[in-house]
Enzyme design. Sequence first.
Site, PDB file in Angstrom:
ATOM      1  N   LYS A  83       0.949  -1.025   0.112  1.00 17.24           N
ATOM      2  CA  LYS A  83       0.108   0.195   0.170  1.00 17.24           C
ATOM      3  C   LYS A  83       0.945   1.395  -0.118  1.00 17.24           C
ATOM      4  O   LYS A  83       1.841   1.260   1.013  1.00 17.24           O
ATOM      5  CB  LYS A  83      -0.713   0.107   1.215  1.00 17.24           C
ATOM      6  CG  LYS A  83      -1.850   1.185   1.204  1.00 17.24           C
ATOM      7  CD  LYS A  83      -2.544   0.876   2.596  1.00 17.24           C
ATOM      8  CE  LYS A  83      -3.993   2.180   2.575  1.00 17.24           C
ATOM      9  NZ  LYS A  83      -4.646   2.118   3.742  1.00 17.24           N
ATOM     10  N   SER A 158      -9.750   2.123   2.816  1.00 16.39           N
ATOM     11  CA  SER A 158      -8.750   2.863   2.162  1.00 16.39           C
ATOM     12  C   SER A 158      -7.846   2.107   1.351  1.00 16.39           C
ATOM     13  O   SER A 158      -7.104   2.290   0.291  1.00 16.39           O
ATOM     14  CB  SER A 158      -8.038   3.922   3.018  1.00 16.39           C
ATOM     15  OG  SER A 158      -7.110   3.272   3.602  1.00 16.39           O
ATOM     16  N   SER A 182      -9.750  -0.092   7.378  1.00 14.84           N
ATOM     17  CA  SER A 182      -9.058   0.154   5.942  1.00 14.84           C
ATOM     18  C   SER A 182      -8.476  -1.244   5.492  1.00 14.84           C
ATOM     19  O   SER A 182      -8.288  -1.064   4.126  1.00 14.84           O
ATOM     20  CB  SER A 182      -8.093   1.070   6.087  1.00 14.84           C
ATOM     21  OG  SER A 182      -8.801   2.364   5.857  1.00 14.84           O
TER      22      SER A 182
END
Lengths: 496, 94
Positions: A83, A158, A182
């Site tokens: 990420k 996210s 997330s």
Amino acid sequence: MSADIPYKDALSIAALIREREISALEATEAFLARIEEVEPRVHAYINLAAERARDSAAGIDRMLQKGQALLQHRYAGVPIAIKDVLSTKGFTTTCGSRILENFVPVYDATAVERVSEAGTVMLGKANMDEFAMGSSTENSYFGPTSNPWDLERVPGGSSGGSAAAVAAGEAPWALGSDTGGSIRQPAALCGIVGMKPTYGLVSRYGLVAFASSLDQVGPMTLNVPDCAALLGVIAGHDPRDSTSIQQPPMDYLGSLSSEVRGMKAGVVRELSSEGIEPGVLDSFKRAVEVLEGLGVSCEEVSLPSFSYGLSAYYLIAPAEASSNLARFDGVRYGFRTDAEVDDIWEMYDRTRAEGFGPEVKRRIMLGTYALSAGYYDAYYAQAQKIRTLIVRDYGRAWESYDVLVSPTSPSVAFRLGEKTADPLSMYLSDICTIPVNLAGIPALSLPCGLSEGLPVGFQVMGPPLAEQKLLDIAYALEQALGFDALPPVASAGEVA
Amino acid sequence: MAVSIEDVEHVAKLARLHLTGEEKETIRRQLSDVLEHARVISEVDTSGVPPTSHALPLVNVYREDEARPSLDPDEVVSNAAWAVEHSFKVPRIL
């Protein structure tokens, strides 16, 4: 052969490389080819690291050929998506934001260092909501990611890029971060496994801060054994993070057991009744029955303070964010406005206005408001007291139950654009995942079925440091459920 | 909880954010919505409940004070929008 590699789990790929059935470079090339095929439709990555990945895979092959693979290279040659909130030395780390569009870190995050030491090969940096603020990955400055199950829908957020990459066969392993859900919510919406470890189990060093008392790095994988393995790589004390727990290393994979008979699970009433889509609830309840069939006694439990979790979170997290994001001022790193300015104050105001997107501005404003004179006690301090009530509710539950369960997300993946105009409706997507972060406990989401052809996530929560128990329950449930559906993007050719 | 445009302007100044007129109005409305939703927490009796700022009961974490190499100054300024030698350059402060 190489066309079969995507969708193999990370442990199988590691075994193929270790037994010299395939080379590390072949594994990397297979995923890069897969990325080339589906990425135009999915957009799971912000920046691909193709050349760097080839070099690193070739280096691993050379070591393997010379018999130099070190003991620590447990997963030599396994590709991984990171990420874009985790710092990668010498490789752009944007956080999904214009303000860090050209930011090149000068050190690795500890989690990145650890997966690299284990011999994994980074394929690229995965897309995300700007500064991890969002539940759909639509807040990325670099454009949204599509859900591999339905390209018109969001992957969640996210960590939507990480989840979509794993679900679309663009990486067998991914790292995400979880501040209010997330990791778990996108894992649920994309039909994969995602875990938020106990606060402090994984170092936050090099993780760009959103809400420091809630943020945690964790694994996103195709199945539970892969999750146990990746957690084992990244967990452990780090002197560079003062909130890191002093905990001896654990072999989560080696200890993995599906023997769960006799355990007790509480089904959280506040997270599995009102506001949950009927299709999600049906799928969840069927999974609870399967769990009972495995010898886990399940009964409903009420944790009344959870009704206030969302409100408390959306004061605490923005408050911490407004403080953390003060560092982005156009001086030491990141974007600086080109506008003619009279003084440094105007430079700050303009840089931040041009560098941050709408959701980040909204949270900075909300957090600054909640912390400002006259409102601090009514909002921020009260939210922190609610946080205590949530911690106490969990504490009482652990006296009677080994784990708590609920749906991970109140709905299946929603349509792109459906919630962007109404921030509050977007915030409600996090209703089932937020209490976990407020209490700092571990939780995992695994797919438990489909509703309207879209994956449903099953959340298992446990007391601090109960990761092994969560993995064991999830492992038993995963085998009993036999969820092996693949998203349509797995077999589809070009879009008509 | 109705937030006024003056509130928004005050908070934007504290947060060092330049907002356009349109942004101010959007944020005013959205902040009001979120704070209205958050009002439920004010109805909870929390007398005698201590605040939790951190989920872990950690106090004063120390480590050995060992000298270690620091970052190279070239690297430190490598991401700056405007650096001269090893200094960050900024517009007029006073």
